[in-house]
Design a protein around this motif. Structure first.
Motif, PDB file in Angstrom:
ATOM      1  N   ALA A 152     -14.854  47.547  -5.436  1.00  0.00           N
ATOM      2  CA  ALA A 152     -13.180  48.031  -4.144  1.00  0.00           C
ATOM      3  C   ALA A 152     -14.803  49.356  -3.508  1.00  0.00           C
ATOM      4  O   ALA A 152     -14.618  49.431  -2.542  1.00  0.00           O
ATOM      5  N   GLU A 153     -15.535  49.499  -4.807  1.00  0.00           N
ATOM      6  CA  GLU A 153     -16.895  50.834  -3.648  1.00  0.00           C
ATOM      7  C   GLU A 153     -17.518  49.996  -2.668  1.00  0.00           C
ATOM      8  O   GLU A 153     -18.139  50.919  -1.919  1.00  0.00           O
ATOM      9  N   ASP A 154     -17.505  48.812  -2.671  1.00  0.00           N
ATOM     10  CA  ASP A 154     -17.978  48.266  -2.105  1.00  0.00           C
ATOM     11  C   ASP A 154     -17.524  47.907  -1.037  1.00  0.00           C
ATOM     12  O   ASP A 154     -18.826  47.112   0.440  1.00  0.00           O
ATOM     13  N   ILE A 155     -16.668  47.791  -0.878  1.00  0.00           N
ATOM     14  CA  ILE A 155     -15.617  47.450   0.504  1.00  0.00           C
ATOM     15  C   ILE A 155     -16.142  48.024   1.963  1.00  0.00           C
ATOM     16  O   ILE A 155     -15.674  49.579   1.620  1.00  0.00           O
ATOM     17  N   LEU A 156     -16.322  47.900   2.993  1.00  0.00           N
ATOM     18  CA  LEU A 156     -16.538  48.463   3.885  1.00  0.00           C
ATOM     19  C   LEU A 156     -15.267  48.067   5.200  1.00  0.00           C
ATOM     20  O   LEU A 156     -14.654  47.982   5.097  1.00  0.00           O
ATOM     21  N   VAL A 157     -14.560  50.064   5.226  1.00  0.00           N
ATOM     22  CA  VAL A 157     -14.502  50.089   6.198  1.00  0.00           C
ATOM     23  C   VAL A 157     -14.951  50.003   7.610  1.00  0.00           C
ATOM     24  O   VAL A 157     -15.757  51.231   7.553  1.00  0.00           O
ATOM     25  N   LEU A 158     -13.746  48.948   8.269  1.00  0.00           N
ATOM     26  CA  LEU A 158     -15.339  49.051   9.795  1.00  0.00           C
ATOM     27  C   LEU A 158     -14.544  50.105  10.796  1.00  0.00           C
ATOM     28  O   LEU A 158     -15.622  51.018  11.181  1.00  0.00           O
ATOM     29  N   ARG A 159     -13.597  50.941  11.186  1.00  0.00           N
ATOM     30  CA  ARG A 159     -12.922  52.052  11.395  1.00  0.00           C
ATOM     31  C   ARG A 159     -14.483  53.244  11.446  1.00  0.00           C
ATOM     32  O   ARG A 159     -14.693  54.037  10.032  1.00  0.00           O
ATOM     33  N   GLY A 160     -15.284  53.486  12.555  1.00  0.00           N
ATOM     34  CA  GLY A 160     -16.116  54.407  11.996  1.00  0.00           C
ATOM     35  C   GLY A 160     -17.773  53.966  12.343  1.00  0.00           C
ATOM     36  O   GLY A 160     -18.730  54.186  12.463  1.00  0.00           O
ATOM     37  N   LYS A 161     -17.832  52.833  12.213  1.00  0.00           N
ATOM     38  CA  LYS A 161     -19.317  52.735  11.358  1.00  0.00           C
ATOM     39  C   LYS A 161     -19.698  51.609  12.646  1.00  0.00           C
ATOM     40  O   LYS A 161     -19.623  51.603  13.928  1.00  0.00           O
ATOM     41  N   THR A 162     -20.142  51.504  12.445  1.00  0.00           N
ATOM     42  CA  THR A 162     -21.602  50.700  13.722  1.00  0.00           C
ATOM     43  C   THR A 162     -21.608  49.343  13.411  1.00  0.00           C
ATOM     44  O   THR A 162     -21.922  48.376  12.071  1.00  0.00           O
ATOM     45  N   LEU A 163     -21.606  48.519  14.210  1.00  0.00           N
ATOM     46  CA  LEU A 163     -21.365  47.330  14.672  1.00  0.00           C
ATOM     47  C   LEU A 163     -22.788  46.618  14.808  1.00  0.00           C
ATOM     48  O   LEU A 163     -22.432  47.194  17.053  1.00  0.00           O
ATOM     49  N   GLY A 164     -23.711  46.164  14.985  1.00  0.00           N
ATOM     50  CA  GLY A 164     -24.377  45.972  16.163  1.00  0.00           C
ATOM     51  C   GLY A 164     -24.165  44.426  16.055  1.00  0.00           C
ATOM     52  O   GLY A 164     -24.165  43.037  15.664  1.00  0.00           O
ATOM     53  N   VAL A 165     -24.539  43.799  17.779  1.00  0.00           N
ATOM     54  CA  VAL A 165     -24.398  42.286  18.258  1.00  0.00           C
ATOM     55  C   VAL A 165     -25.430  41.979  18.536  1.00  0.00           C
ATOM     56  O   VAL A 165     -26.291  42.677  19.655  1.00  0.00           O
ATOM     57  N   ILE A 166     -26.014  40.936  18.708  1.00  0.00           N
ATOM     58  CA  ILE A 166     -26.765  40.489  18.589  1.00  0.00           C
ATOM     59  C   ILE A 166     -27.269  39.474  19.856  1.00  0.00           C
ATOM     60  O   ILE A 166     -27.337  38.087  19.170  1.00  0.00           O
ATOM     61  N   GLY A 167     -27.339  39.287  21.253  1.00  0.00           N
ATOM     62  CA  GLY A 167     -27.135  38.544  21.788  1.00  0.00           C
ATOM     63  C   GLY A 167     -25.307  38.298  22.937  1.00  0.00           C
ATOM     64  O   GLY A 167     -24.714  38.959  21.405  1.00  0.00           O
ATOM     65  N   TYR A 168     -25.587  38.950  23.830  1.00  0.00           N
ATOM     66  CA  TYR A 168     -23.841  39.487  24.383  1.00  0.00           C
ATOM     67  C   TYR A 168     -24.012  38.609  25.277  1.00  0.00           C
ATOM     68  O   TYR A 168     -23.481  38.491  26.703  1.00  0.00           O
ATOM     69  N   GLY A 169     -23.926  37.321  24.957  1.00  0.00           N
ATOM     70  CA  GLY A 169     -23.622  36.082  26.452  1.00  0.00           C
ATOM     71  C   GLY A 169     -21.664  35.909  26.027  1.00  0.00           C
ATOM     72  O   GLY A 169     -21.017  37.401  25.848  1.00  0.00           O
ATOM     73  N   GLY A 170     -20.703  35.260  25.588  1.00  0.00           N
ATOM     74  CA  GLY A 170     -19.523  34.937  25.641  1.00  0.00           C
ATOM     75  C   GLY A 170     -19.387  35.413  24.548  1.00  0.00           C
ATOM     76  O   GLY A 170     -18.044  36.328  24.242  1.00  0.00           O
ATOM     77  N   ILE A 171     -19.571  34.952  23.628  1.00  0.00           N
ATOM     78  CA  ILE A 171     -19.524  35.264  22.041  1.00  0.00           C
ATOM     79  C   ILE A 171     -19.852  36.716  21.844  1.00  0.00           C
ATOM     80  O   ILE A 171     -19.031  37.682  20.796  1.00  0.00           O
ATOM     81  N   GLY A 172     -20.977  37.232  22.076  1.00  0.00           N
ATOM     82  CA  GLY A 172     -21.274  38.294  21.580  1.00  0.00           C
ATOM     83  C   GLY A 172     -20.117  39.711  22.458  1.00  0.00           C
ATOM     84  O   GLY A 172     -19.636  40.295  21.621  1.00  0.00           O
ATOM     85  N   ALA A 173     -19.573  38.936  23.364  1.00  0.00           N
ATOM     86  CA  ALA A 173     -18.679  40.026  24.330  1.00  0.00           C
ATOM     87  C   ALA A 173     -17.429  39.940  23.223  1.00  0.00           C
ATOM     88  O   ALA A 173     -16.375  41.038  23.509  1.00  0.00           O
ATOM     89  N   VAL A 174     -17.398  39.070  22.987  1.00  0.00           N
ATOM     90  CA  VAL A 174     -15.802  39.348  22.727  1.00  0.00           C
ATOM     91  C   VAL A 174     -16.109  40.017  21.129  1.00  0.00           C
ATOM     92  O   VAL A 174     -15.035  40.828  20.495  1.00  0.00           O
TER      93      VAL A 174
END
Lengths: 334, 334
Positions: free
Chosen positions: B139-161
């Motif tokens: 449970a300590e390893d669970i990542l809460v997404l809110r407030g965290k940073t998402l890196g998207v490598i490649g910003y085509g159609g899928i990256g934008a979604v």
């Protein structure tokens, strides 16, 4: 103003919070008292701050706590509190809203895991199914959320987070709530008939309603019979909202229907991962071991909110999240 | 206007689409021709509409297709096309954007499955771990997404979604793209140094970049060494973007780091679920068997978009998604 005697019976409450509480009450911590002193204190206690129900508070002890007037829980649910033994004057407050963010995200994690068949395809690969062609049938069962309908049963803090995420995925959202609510882009429905039509019209349903004597086994054979053949039911509320036998039968007969849960059924008053039916042998069952709550606790928010509400009571203000005691007759220990 | 000879070599293209194409070209379907007639047609063909690379198009056959000028793929990637054998005059078009919605959702399914540790905790329960307390570490390893940073490598159609969904979850989004892009609430970075800082600064990273000679093994030991200890790497692009040996070693040594993928490595030119290392025995590996693509195909959108683009070419207009051939030297068969 009367100076209250508050007993803190949870290790989650830190010393800085105890200092804040001390400004308005005599604060004792059960973990720091010997047996005899604790017994004395219990008789003087008028306010309790707890997380899971303390084993030491047997029915007999509870009856001896004549001055008790207030219980604040750190867990979001209060279904573990022995209401039938509590004196009539005791006000019980849940910690609604404190877990919404983490549990709402977890609900979406379960929904997407089931929608994209992550667990069963992962396990098939792990067991040596290594021909892509063998997964074509599974791929047909994958649910694309965009444009589909999400039914949210219970529109408290968690339900609102789930509804908001559903909207972000481009879903139509219907929410079942007994009180009048509003939420952007959400269609609200009320009443037993509305529950049936929500189930019949939803591609995914999230249970986010508290367990009370009104909601126990809310979802049984009749409800499954009206649900969509390939719908996904997510439970982040309490296992006992769903009839265990009816669910097993439904999952076994309908491989495209999916159930994904973080919560499990009670047995002898305690939630247990040991089920009456072999759910984990079914590819359309996903279960995590009640891990959404601890994540929220780790954020510090549940304790902070429970302390805030306790302070409200201690200062003579009206506390939030007072529960309707008539709806909780059960005795369940978490 | 020259009337083109278009050969359709995919069963996904239906008769109504063939009718549309016939308004602007002589259209033949390989599935309807005998061997000899097909051989004749191939020599006359100037445009091809394909999904996976047809086995019949060996290097020898391809070299004999002197009139070939245009290839439209129905798959989003074109890394399976034998560019080194194609005449210099052949324009190749990918089907970028056709799978964005489904693959983007799948990426988030994988991300949340790994973030909430759905697969490994489910499997632990299934294997008989039935004490809630044993899951406290997880449970300590669970990542809460809110407030965290998402890196998207490649910003085509899928990256934008993916970036849009990340924003919906309250994440900060950084996108790595070699061309100048814009997107609401997304911070764009470029260049090799930027890739390193994106990896170092992200709690979750989604690979949404095509496999080219520039991106093969883009993520190796050096990149893992700068990534956050408990980061999640999601791959919905191509397996070979990630160095298999380096990944296995990193996952084995860092149980909090997670890799979730829908795509697998190539072996002898074909993607295969048989890996060089026992990934599925690791609790921090989640793998689905390339099932995001078929879901998109089922929507009809990939065929519709590929046909639209082919019509553009047939009508003498500039087709979309023309790929830079210099970046694809490899010969991979999907």
């Amino acid at each position: 103003m009367v100076r209250h005697n508050l007993l803190v019976m949870s290790d989650l409450v830190g010393s800085s919070e105890v200092r804040r509480l001390r400004r308005f009450a005599n604060v004792y911590r059960s973990s720091e008292l010997d047996e005899k002193t604790l017994a004395d204190r219990l008789r003087q206690t008028d306010a309790l701050l707890i997380s899971s129900w303390p084993e030491i508070l047997t029915d007999e002890t509870l009856r001896s706590m004549k001055r008790l007037r207030f219980i604040q829980g750190i867990l979001v649910g209060v279904d573990h509190i022995p209401f039938q033994t509590l004196g009539r004057k005791v006000v019980v407050c849940s910690n609604a809203g404190a877990y919404s963010l983490e549990v709402g995200e977890h609900a979406f994690g379960l929904l997407l895991s089931a929608a994209k068949r992550v667990v069963d395809t992962h396990n098939s690969v792990a067991r040596g199914k290594t021909d892509f062609k063998e997964f074509r049938g599974t791929a047909e069962d994958i649910l694309v959320l965009r444009g589909k309908t999400l039914g949210v049963i219970g529109y408290g803090g968690i339900g609102a987070v789930v509804a908001g995420l559903g909207r972000s995925f481009g879903m139509k959202v219907i929410a079942f709530s007994r009180s009048r609510r509003s939420g952007r882009g959400v269609k609200f429905v009320r009443g037993r008939g509305a529950l049936t039509s929500l189930l019949a019209g939803s591609d995914a349903v999230v249970l986010a309603i508290p367990l009370t004597n009104l909601t126990e086994r809310l979802i049984g054979a009749k409800e499954f019979s009206v649900a969509r053949r390939n719908a996904i039911l997510v439970n982040i509320s309490r296992g006992d909202i769903v009839d265990q036998a009816a669910l097993y039968e439904h999952l076994r007969r309908n491989p495209s229907f999916r159930y994904a849960t973080d919560v499990w059924w009670y047995k002898e008053g305690r939630e247990t991962l040991v089920t009456d039916y072999p759910f984990t042998s079914l590819p359309n069952f996903v279960g995590t071991p009640h891990i959404s709550g601890p994540t929220a606790v780790a954020s510090g928010r549940p304790v902070r909110m429970a302390v805030e509400n306790t302070l409200r009571y201690l200062r003579g203000l009206r506390p939030k999240n007072v529960v309707k005691r008539s709806e909780y007759y059960r005795s369940i220990v978490l």
